[in-house]
Scaffold this motif. Sequence first.
Motif, mmCIF file in Angstrom:
data_model
loop_
_atom_site.group_PDB
_atom_site.id
_atom_site.type_symbol
_atom_site.label_atom_id
_atom_site.label_comp_id
_atom_site.label_asym_id
_atom_site.label_seq_id
_atom_site.Cartn_x
_atom_site.Cartn_y
_atom_site.Cartn_z
ATOM 1 N N LEU A 146 51.377 14.406 17.312
ATOM 2 C CA LEU A 146 50.976 14.454 18.716
ATOM 3 C C LEU A 146 51.494 15.680 19.447
ATOM 4 N N ALA A 147 52.597 16.267 18.942
ATOM 5 C CA ALA A 147 53.160 17.443 19.601
ATOM 6 C C ALA A 147 52.438 18.728 19.188
ATOM 7 N N GLU A 148 51.529 18.645 18.211
ATOM 8 C CA GLU A 148 50.858 19.844 17.697
ATOM 9 C C GLU A 148 49.605 20.154 18.525
ATOM 10 N N PRO A 149 49.114 21.371 18.418
ATOM 11 C CA PRO A 149 47.885 21.756 19.124
ATOM 12 C C PRO A 149 46.708 20.879 18.705
ATOM 13 N N ASP A 150 45.645 20.877 19.539
ATOM 14 C CA ASP A 150 44.473 20.055 19.250
ATOM 15 C C ASP A 150 43.844 20.390 17.902
ATOM 16 N N SER A 151 43.825 21.697 17.559
ATOM 17 C CA SER A 151 43.190 22.101 16.297
ATOM 18 C C SER A 151 43.915 21.496 15.099
ATOM 19 N N ILE A 152 45.288 21.445 15.152
ATOM 20 C CA ILE A 152 46.074 20.858 14.058
ATOM 21 C C ILE A 152 45.855 19.349 14.040
ATOM 22 N N GLN A 153 45.850 18.724 15.207
ATOM 23 C CA GLN A 153 45.631 17.279 15.264
ATOM 24 C C GLN A 153 44.248 16.922 14.701
#
Length: 553
Positions: A146-153
């Motif tokens: 959840l702490a990662e950027p949208d692209s990683i999520q």
Amino acid sequence: MKVGIFGLPIAIMRRIIACIVCILTVTSLRAQDSEPLLSRLKQTLLQAPEYDRIKLRTIDSLKQQLQQPGNQTPPAAFTIYARLFEAYKLFHYDSAYHYARLLQQTACRMKDKGRIAYARIQLGFTLLSAGMYKEAEDSLANMYILAEPDSIQALYYSQMARYYYDLGDFDNDAYHKPVYIRKGDVYIDSATRLFPEDSFDRLYLLGLRAIKAGDKTAAQEYFGRIIHRPNLSDHELALSTSTLCDIYVRNNQPDSAIQLLAQAAIADIRSATKETSATFILAQLLYKKGDVQNASLCINSAIADAVFYNARQRKVQVSSILPLIEAEKLSAVEKQKKSLITYAVAVTLLLLAVVVLAVVVARQVKKIKAAQQVIVEARDKEHAVNERLAETNERLADANKIKEEYIGYFFNVNAEFFNKMERLKQSLEQKINDRKLDEIRFIVHHNINLKKEKEELLRHFDQAFLKLFPRFITEFNALFKPEDQVALKEEELMNTDLRIFALIRMGIHDSEKIAHILQYSVNTINTYKTRIKNKSIVPNEQFDQRIMDIKTV
């Protein structure tokens, strides 16, 4: 309630659009024929080594970039490792795993949580592609995303959805598979919220979820929108068509599924994708349809791809159907063998019958040839007689023409001569009665000119002959070289050379008669004839015959 164009609710508009896309997709598939696609697939399989070489050249270029001094820093190296991983992830498992590990190690050295998460996700993709589900779960589990950027999520949720869907397909039972599909659906819901509205990834995941749910209309809508997108890459086309075919397999529409899988297989080859199931599923469908030859071609390609990529679960899948196809091929060979034996026996019997007939026919032909020989000999004799008769008739006709022409000619000449003599006689009688001897002498001296009479006689002969043989001079000159041809003087119809052979053409071959007519000695005539023949381009013994071949009018 949201309202769209024409005052219709948006939900209803979407359903109408879905139906239209569905109809277009089905119509497009029905309009195509499997045979041209399978022929294209065979041709593309022959070109597969060239596509692989293109891929390897790209990889070699990236490896060379990795050796450059400016790319030794962790961030630069991480970027190149990521590109190498992308090049290998669908091409070769061992190399993809190697560069995924390098990504992870480099990200750890950089202590970059985003890159570490990215590397773990890619490592999980590689393990999942190889069928190593336990190891893939270890790589993807316990990640705080959840702490990662949208692209990683979005990448993570997509990977987890694929993990549970693949696990459900692997177990394929009534208890575990629905549980895994529900878990996969949850992750797809999370992923699709993060991707752009009309992006390939979002439409693909929505279509995949519709397939797992058995919603044919929705699946065809999403994949129809993907397939008709411009600038679709080969890998995206292969992924979409191979996934969409599942709908047609479930609905017992093998022809449509075969067309989609053939397109997917072609696109996979063009993109040098070895981690693929298109050729394997296509082989299964072709085998069930009875097309063993093409099924064998596809399963061998699937084996080669699985071995090259080193995908464990794919090797197991391929090995399950390969014996069936090979057994069917062997059965077909046995059937062909039995058919060949039957044909061989039939051909042998026919050959014996043909030999017997040939002997009978040969005897009959021999008799017929003997009879034909008799007929041919009789016909040849008849033909020879007819030729001689024709030649004789031609000569007679020629002689008749000459006689008719010269009878008229001599009658005219004689009539003119008699008129002249009659006038001379009357004049002489008058002078004798008047006893004018000097005038008699004058009349005899001036009115009787033998040289002029001879020249007039020859001129009449020339006119009559050339009227009968207008091409005589041209054909006569054709028997000589240009410099030896006869050149007549002005107002001269023929000369002595031409008159000698003109008389010969009229049938007067005796030199004494020719000499008498032309008032030359026999020696002079013979000298003329010899000199003329020696100049000719034809042999002397053939010269007279060539003269006789000159035709009348």
